[in-house]
Design a protein around this motif. Structure first.
Motif, PDB file in Angstrom:
ATOM      1  N   ARG A 134       0.843  -1.189   0.000  1.00 46.64           N
ATOM      2  CA  ARG A 134       0.000   0.000   0.000  1.00 46.64           C
ATOM      3  C   ARG A 134       0.883   1.244   0.000  1.00 46.64           C
ATOM      4  NH1 ARG A 134      -5.403   1.257   3.593  1.00 46.64           N
ATOM      5  NH2 ARG A 134      -5.870   3.259   2.581  1.00 46.64           N
ATOM      6  N   ALA A 135       0.488   2.258  -0.760  1.00 50.00           N
ATOM      7  CA  ALA A 135       1.351   3.435  -0.923  1.00 50.00           C
ATOM      8  C   ALA A 135       0.520   4.701  -0.942  1.00 50.00           C
ATOM      9  CB  ALA A 135       2.151   3.320  -2.211  1.00 50.00           C
ATOM     10  N   SER A 136       1.174   5.820  -0.706  1.00 49.55           N
ATOM     11  CA  SER A 136       0.555   7.116  -0.936  1.00 49.55           C
ATOM     12  C   SER A 136       0.567   7.397  -2.434  1.00 49.55           C
ATOM     13  CB  SER A 136       1.318   8.214  -0.204  1.00 49.55           C
ATOM     14  OG  SER A 136       2.612   8.382  -0.777  1.00 49.55           O
ATOM     15  N   VAL A 137      -0.242   8.341  -2.868  1.00 50.87           N
ATOM     16  CA  VAL A 137      -0.260   8.702  -4.284  1.00 50.87           C
ATOM     17  C   VAL A 137       1.118   9.179  -4.722  1.00 50.87           C
ATOM     18  CG1 VAL A 137      -1.253  10.243  -6.007  1.00 50.87           C
ATOM     19  CG2 VAL A 137      -2.719   9.241  -4.270  1.00 50.87           C
ATOM     20  N   GLY A 196       5.969   8.208  -7.767  1.00 50.64           N
ATOM     21  CA  GLY A 196       7.425   8.246  -7.732  1.00 50.64           C
ATOM     22  C   GLY A 196       8.084   7.015  -8.317  1.00 50.64           C
ATOM     23  N   LEU A 197       7.306   5.966  -8.590  1.00 51.24           N
ATOM     24  CA  LEU A 197       7.862   4.765  -9.214  1.00 51.24           C
ATOM     25  C   LEU A 197       8.095   4.943 -10.715  1.00 51.24           C
ATOM     26  CD1 LEU A 197       5.660   2.104  -7.367  1.00 51.24           C
ATOM     27  CD2 LEU A 197       8.067   2.623  -6.940  1.00 51.24           C
ATOM     28  N   VAL A 198       7.549   6.014 -11.286  1.00 52.62           N
ATOM     29  CA  VAL A 198       7.772   6.297 -12.702  1.00 52.62           C
ATOM     30  C   VAL A 198       9.188   6.833 -12.881  1.00 52.62           C
ATOM     31  CG1 VAL A 198       7.005   7.600 -14.713  1.00 52.62           C
ATOM     32  CG2 VAL A 198       5.323   6.820 -13.025  1.00 52.62           C
ATOM     33  N   ARG A 200       7.696  -3.771 -15.640  1.00 49.09           N
ATOM     34  CA  ARG A 200       8.561  -3.818 -14.459  1.00 49.09           C
ATOM     35  C   ARG A 200       7.757  -3.515 -13.197  1.00 49.09           C
ATOM     36  NH1 ARG A 200      10.836   0.831 -15.331  1.00 49.09           N
ATOM     37  NH2 ARG A 200       9.588   1.914 -13.758  1.00 49.09           N
ATOM     38  N   THR A 201       6.795  -2.585 -13.323  1.00 51.46           N
ATOM     39  CA  THR A 201       6.060  -2.050 -12.180  1.00 51.46           C
ATOM     40  C   THR A 201       4.577  -1.993 -12.504  1.00 51.46           C
ATOM     41  OG1 THR A 201       7.979  -0.682 -11.564  1.00 51.46           O
ATOM     42  CG2 THR A 201       5.839  -0.055 -10.639  1.00 51.46           C
ATOM     43  N   VAL A 202       3.745  -2.442 -11.560  1.00 48.64           N
ATOM     44  CA  VAL A 202       2.295  -2.401 -11.713  1.00 48.64           C
ATOM     45  C   VAL A 202       1.715  -1.643 -10.524  1.00 48.64           C
ATOM     46  CG1 VAL A 202       0.160  -3.747 -11.850  1.00 48.64           C
ATOM     47  CG2 VAL A 202       2.247  -4.574 -12.980  1.00 48.64           C
ATOM     48  N   VAL A 203       1.007  -0.548 -10.815  1.00 55.60           N
ATOM     49  CA  VAL A 203       0.398   0.274  -9.780  1.00 55.60           C
ATOM     50  C   VAL A 203      -1.111   0.300 -10.005  1.00 55.60           C
ATOM     51  CG1 VAL A 203       0.322   2.522  -8.655  1.00 55.60           C
ATOM     52  CG2 VAL A 203       2.474   1.703  -9.653  1.00 55.60           C
ATOM     53  N   LEU A 204      -1.873  -0.057  -8.979  1.00 55.73           N
ATOM     54  CA  LEU A 204      -3.326  -0.072  -9.082  1.00 55.73           C
ATOM     55  C   LEU A 204      -3.933   1.048  -8.251  1.00 55.73           C
ATOM     56  CD1 LEU A 204      -4.147  -3.888  -8.787  1.00 55.73           C
ATOM     57  CD2 LEU A 204      -3.724  -2.537 -10.855  1.00 55.73           C
ATOM     58  N   GLU A 205      -4.955   1.664  -8.803  1.00 53.70           N
ATOM     59  CA  GLU A 205      -5.791   2.601  -8.058  1.00 53.70           C
ATOM     60  C   GLU A 205      -7.064   1.850  -7.696  1.00 53.70           C
ATOM     61  OE1 GLU A 205      -8.099   6.750  -9.016  1.00 53.70           O
ATOM     62  OE2 GLU A 205      -5.953   6.625  -9.503  1.00 53.70           O
ATOM     63  N   SER A 251       2.984  -3.954  -7.586  1.00 50.87           N
ATOM     64  CA  SER A 251       4.125  -3.268  -6.968  1.00 50.87           C
ATOM     65  C   SER A 251       3.672  -2.274  -5.908  1.00 50.87           C
ATOM     66  CB  SER A 251       4.938  -2.534  -8.033  1.00 50.87           C
ATOM     67  OG  SER A 251       5.269  -3.386  -9.106  1.00 50.87           O
ATOM     68  N   ALA A 252       2.537  -1.621  -6.162  1.00 49.72           N
ATOM     69  CA  ALA A 252       1.993  -0.639  -5.224  1.00 49.72           C
ATOM     70  C   ALA A 252       0.525  -0.429  -5.549  1.00 49.72           C
ATOM     71  CB  ALA A 252       2.749   0.683  -5.309  1.00 49.72           C
ATOM     72  N   TRP A 253      -0.246  -0.027  -4.543  1.00 54.81           N
ATOM     73  CA  TRP A 253      -1.631   0.324  -4.790  1.00 54.81           C
ATOM     74  C   TRP A 253      -2.018   1.496  -3.903  1.00 54.81           C
ATOM     75  CZ3 TRP A 253      -5.617  -0.085  -1.088  1.00 54.81           C
ATOM     76  CH2 TRP A 253      -5.284  -0.767   0.084  1.00 54.81           C
TER      77      TRP A 253
END
Length: 431
Positions: A11-14, A19-21, A149-154, A174-176
């Motif tokens: 779980r991550a902040s927006v 910042g993973l980009v 490489r990275t998958v981010v879900l909203e 990777s993060a949501w």
């Protein structure tokens, strides 16, 4: 580590998620309502701190800040099908298109022909089996995720959990982030006398037991309004919207007579009202599949009596359709039009239908023309087009000679242009 422990770990902040980009990344976003607004808003706000990032998406709906010609060196938007936010950029030349059939885009990502370094996608909350459902957009996203490489879900509670393979396991995430704003909706299309007249000619071409592919717009909505008395219709479509929902609610759609996946409705994305999204969340008969499944002509054609209904901007006297540009000026893109025309032509008992108002600009321009405007992108070839319908009637082209095609199309042109079209056809030695 349990799925819930993994869920808490990523779980991550927006801000942290965006910042993973990395500089130089190709970032992939799902079609239409599947675009994640919180992530893309935050990305837009920090776009000047990035360099050489490409955002690839299809049918963008929200005017995010990165649709900006002043910052294309930081974030360059690229489109596979134009929407309101991307059309002006494409017409001005600073927003490029990736051309292809909708059925081919998952393959392009799988082969690396289109890069996918990072994926931002909208998804439902995780289910008991550790899966997030993409809910409104299967399209090419799963293929992009496999390469990323990275998958981010909203994660948004309004996203429906649908049947089919359009879901992502927590192990791939990777993060949501969490957001609960309403999903993007599409208002009803306006239908006037021309659309209603076209619909009256289309309705007899659709029979009880047919399986439908119908898109969005005033003409499809007018057609759907006339189909509520039909029986045992099926759905195998690129998109499901409120028009098809109204047919389901009327009882006209049962999917009982489908010869491929009987009892099931199939689409690759959903776009419509909140009511539509709520329905999909509770409908056990609906499945969301990637577009290399829904739009593959071989797969879709396994539905007997498949009827495809698509629109065009301009059609020449041999039947070539320019559905995505007028001259070199783009308005949309290829999408799935040819996919479903070919599927319907292959289908046992199938029918492909192209609908087009006979004129534009207050009856001053004929949409049926001797030759397409120079530079127009040919979306459907003369060899594929079957039925063409205007408010003046139906022209059936397959199996017809060039002379017969010309006469049939002139016969459904606006009466004010028929003599001119016939004279031009004679000058071109078409008749």
């Amino acid at each position: 580590m349990t799925w819930n422990e993994n869920l808490a770990r990523v779980r991550a902040s927006v801000d942290d998620a965006v910042g993973l980009v990395r500089d130089g990344d190709w970032l992939v976003v799902p079609v239409g309502a599947g675009e994640p607004p919180a992530l893309l808003t935050a990305l837009s706000e920090r776009r000047r701190s990035l360099h050489g990032v490409t955002v690839v998406q299809m049918l963008p709906l929200r005017p995010f800040g990165y649709f900006d010609p002043e910052t294309v060196d930081h974030i360059r938007p690229v489109s596979m099908f134009l929407g309101g936010p991307s059309r002006a950029g494409a017409q001005a030349g600073w927003l490029p298109l990736i051309h292809g059939h909708f059925s081919d885009f998952p393959v392009m990502f799988a082969r690396g022909e289109v890069r996918s370094d990072i994926v931002f996608a909208l998804a439902s909350p995780m289910d008991a089996d550790g899966y997030f459902h993409l809910g409104v957009s299967a399209d090419y996203t799963l293929a992009a995720i496999e390469r990323a490489r990275t998958v981010v879900l909203e994660v948004n509670p309004h996203v429906p959990r649908t049947g089919g393979p359009a879901k992502v396991h927590i192990s791939k995430v990777s993060a949501w982030i969490e957001d609960d704003r309403p999903l993007t909706t599409l208002p009803p299309s306006e239908t006037g006398p021309v659309q209603q007249a076209i619909a009256k000619f289309v309705e007899p071409l659709i029979h009880d037991g047919d399986t439908l592919q119908i898109g969005i717009g005033g003409i499809p909505d007018a057609v759907v309004a006339l189909l509520k008395g039909k029986h045992d219709l099926g759905v195998h479509s690129e998109m499901i919207g409120d028009g098809l929902l109204s047919l389901i609610e009327s009882g006209a759609v049962t999917n009982r007579r489908k010869t491929f996946m009987p009892g099931k409705m199939v689409a690759t994305f959903a776009l419509g009202s909140e009511k539509l999204y709520r329905f999909l969340d509770t409908c056990p008969d609906f499945e969301l599949h990637p577009s290399d499944f829904t739009n593959d002509p071989y797969i879709a054609s396994q539905n007997d009596n498949l009827v495809s209904l698509n629109a065009t901007l301009q059609i020449d006297l041999l039947g070539q359709c320019g559905s995505e540009s007028l001259g070199p000026k783009p308005y949309s893109a290829t999408g799935g039009q040819t996919d479903f025309i070919r599927a319907a032509n292959r289908s046992k008992g199938g029918r492909s239908i192209i609908v087009v108002p006979s004129t534009a600009k207050g009856d001053t321009i004929s949409r049926i023309v001797p030759t397409l405007t120079p530079g127009t992108h040919v979306s459907a070839s003369k060899n594929d087009v079957n039925y063409v319908v205007t408010e003046y009637g139906v022209a059936q082209l397959r199996g017809r000679t060039s002379n017969e095609r010309v006469e049939a199309l002139i016969g459904i042109a606006h009466p004010a242009f028929r003599d001119e079209l016939r004279a031009q056809a004679k000058a071109m030695h078409l008749i």
